[in-house]
Design an enzyme around this catalytic site. Sequence first.
Site, mmCIF file in Angstrom:
data_model
loop_
_atom_site.group_PDB
_atom_site.id
_atom_site.type_symbol
_atom_site.label_atom_id
_atom_site.label_comp_id
_atom_site.label_asym_id
_atom_site.label_seq_id
_atom_site.Cartn_x
_atom_site.Cartn_y
_atom_site.Cartn_z
ATOM 1 N N LYS A 57 27.827 -9.177 3.157
ATOM 2 C CA LYS A 57 27.562 -10.295 4.068
ATOM 3 C C LYS A 57 28.506 -11.467 3.794
ATOM 4 O O LYS A 57 29.097 -12.018 4.706
ATOM 5 C CB LYS A 57 26.113 -10.809 3.916
ATOM 6 C CG LYS A 57 25.032 -9.802 4.211
ATOM 7 C CD LYS A 57 23.645 -10.457 4.158
ATOM 8 C CE LYS A 57 23.274 -11.027 2.803
ATOM 9 N NZ LYS A 57 23.109 -10.048 1.727
ATOM 10 N N ARG B 39 15.555 -14.604 5.120
ATOM 11 C CA ARG B 39 15.307 -13.451 4.264
ATOM 12 C C ARG B 39 13.849 -13.015 4.319
ATOM 13 O O ARG B 39 13.484 -12.054 3.665
ATOM 14 C CB ARG B 39 15.659 -13.824 2.838
ATOM 15 C CG ARG B 39 16.958 -13.184 2.325
ATOM 16 C CD ARG B 39 17.117 -13.671 0.929
ATOM 17 N NE ARG B 39 18.000 -12.944 0.098
ATOM 18 C CZ ARG B 39 19.243 -13.280 -0.185
ATOM 19 N NH1 ARG B 39 19.815 -14.298 0.435
ATOM 20 N NH2 ARG B 39 19.937 -12.617 -1.070
ATOM 21 N N ARG C 227 31.234 -6.595 -8.651
ATOM 22 C CA ARG C 227 31.399 -7.830 -7.876
ATOM 23 C C ARG C 227 31.703 -9.018 -8.793
ATOM 24 O O ARG C 227 31.149 -9.134 -9.877
ATOM 25 C CB ARG C 227 30.133 -8.120 -7.089
ATOM 26 C CG ARG C 227 30.218 -9.480 -6.382
ATOM 27 C CD ARG C 227 29.290 -9.585 -5.252
ATOM 28 N NE ARG C 227 27.922 -9.847 -5.673
ATOM 29 C CZ ARG C 227 26.939 -10.088 -4.800
ATOM 30 N NH1 ARG C 227 27.194 -10.093 -3.504
ATOM 31 N NH2 ARG C 227 25.722 -10.320 -5.226
ATOM 32 N N ARG D 201 28.140 -12.622 -11.551
ATOM 33 C CA ARG D 201 26.859 -13.313 -11.403
ATOM 34 C C ARG D 201 25.837 -12.714 -12.349
ATOM 35 O O ARG D 201 25.770 -11.509 -12.506
ATOM 36 C CB ARG D 201 26.352 -13.160 -9.956
ATOM 37 C CG ARG D 201 26.875 -14.209 -9.030
ATOM 38 C CD ARG D 201 26.612 -13.878 -7.592
ATOM 39 N NE ARG D 201 25.224 -13.592 -7.287
ATOM 40 C CZ ARG D 201 24.753 -13.452 -6.042
ATOM 41 N NH1 ARG D 201 25.566 -13.575 -5.028
ATOM 42 N NH2 ARG D 201 23.488 -13.193 -5.837
ATOM 43 N N ARG E 195 16.196 -6.854 -6.913
ATOM 44 C CA ARG E 195 16.651 -7.503 -5.670
ATOM 45 C C ARG E 195 16.620 -6.522 -4.497
ATOM 46 O O ARG E 195 16.306 -6.897 -3.372
ATOM 47 C CB ARG E 195 18.051 -8.083 -5.860
ATOM 48 C CG ARG E 195 18.019 -9.321 -6.755
ATOM 49 C CD ARG E 195 19.388 -9.664 -7.289
ATOM 50 N NE ARG E 195 20.297 -10.090 -6.271
ATOM 51 C CZ ARG E 195 21.616 -9.944 -6.325
ATOM 52 N NH1 ARG E 195 22.168 -9.353 -7.373
ATOM 53 N NH2 ARG E 195 22.380 -10.367 -5.356
#
Length: 210
Positions: A13, A88, A123, A156, A167
Site C-alpha cells: 500500500k 482499518r 522491508r 520496523r 498483524r
Amino acid sequence: MNLILLGAPGAGKGTQAEKISEEKHIPQISTGNILRAAVKNGTECGLQAKSYMDRGDLVPDEVVIGILKDRIAEEDCRNGYILDGFPRTVPQAEALENMGVQIDKVLEISVDDEIIKTRLSGRRVCESCGASYHVEFNPTKEEGKCDKCGGNVVQRKDDAPETVIERLSTYHKATAPLIDFYKSRGKLSTVVGQENVAGTYKLVLEALEA
Ligand code: AMP
C-alpha cells in the site's frame, strides 16, 4: 480524487501510494507514518499508541479518527488524497462517511499471507520521511540511506516475525470486512500484488482508469 488503499500489512500500500502521489500530485496520508512520528516525538498521542503498535494491535478508533480528521483538513488535501492504512475497521469507514468524505475509489491490493511474511522480513523504511524499501525487491541506491531524503533506513520493530503473525490476524479480523463494505457501495477494485513494484503499479493505474 480521494482514494483508499486497502490490503494486508506488507501488501505494498505504502509503496503504491507513494507512486500514485507523485503521479497525481495528491498527498499520501499514512496513519502508520503519522503514528510512528508521534511515538518518536513522544507526543501524548504517541504515548497512547505505542503499546498497541508494538504488539501488532490496532490503535483505538477514536485516536486514529481524530488524527485523520485533522490531517485531511490541511491545505494540501484540497484536491484530494490517498489514504494508506485508513480506514482499518468498519467504525473508521463509517466515521469517514459521517465526516462527509466522498471516496472515489478503493483499491484492494491482494497478496497471500505466506508472501507477506517473506516480504516483511526484508522491508526497510526511512526513519525521517517514511519511504518504504525492500532489501531485495526495491533496495536503496546507497545502503541504509533513503533515496528521497537521505534519512536512515531501518527495519520496523513491528516487522519482527511474531508481530507480523499478530498483524495479519488483526487484518483478517478487523480490516478485511471493509472489502465487502466498499464492494457493496460499488467502490472496490481489486489488484493482485505482483512480485515487483512496477508490475503492481501498472495494474493499479489500469484500475484507477477503469
Ligand atoms: P502501518 O504502517 O499502516 O502498518 O501501521 C502501523 C501500525 O500503526 C499498525 O499496526 C497499527 O498499530 C497502527 N495503525 C496505523 N493505522 C491505523 C488505523 N487506521 N487504525 C488503527 N491502528 C492503526
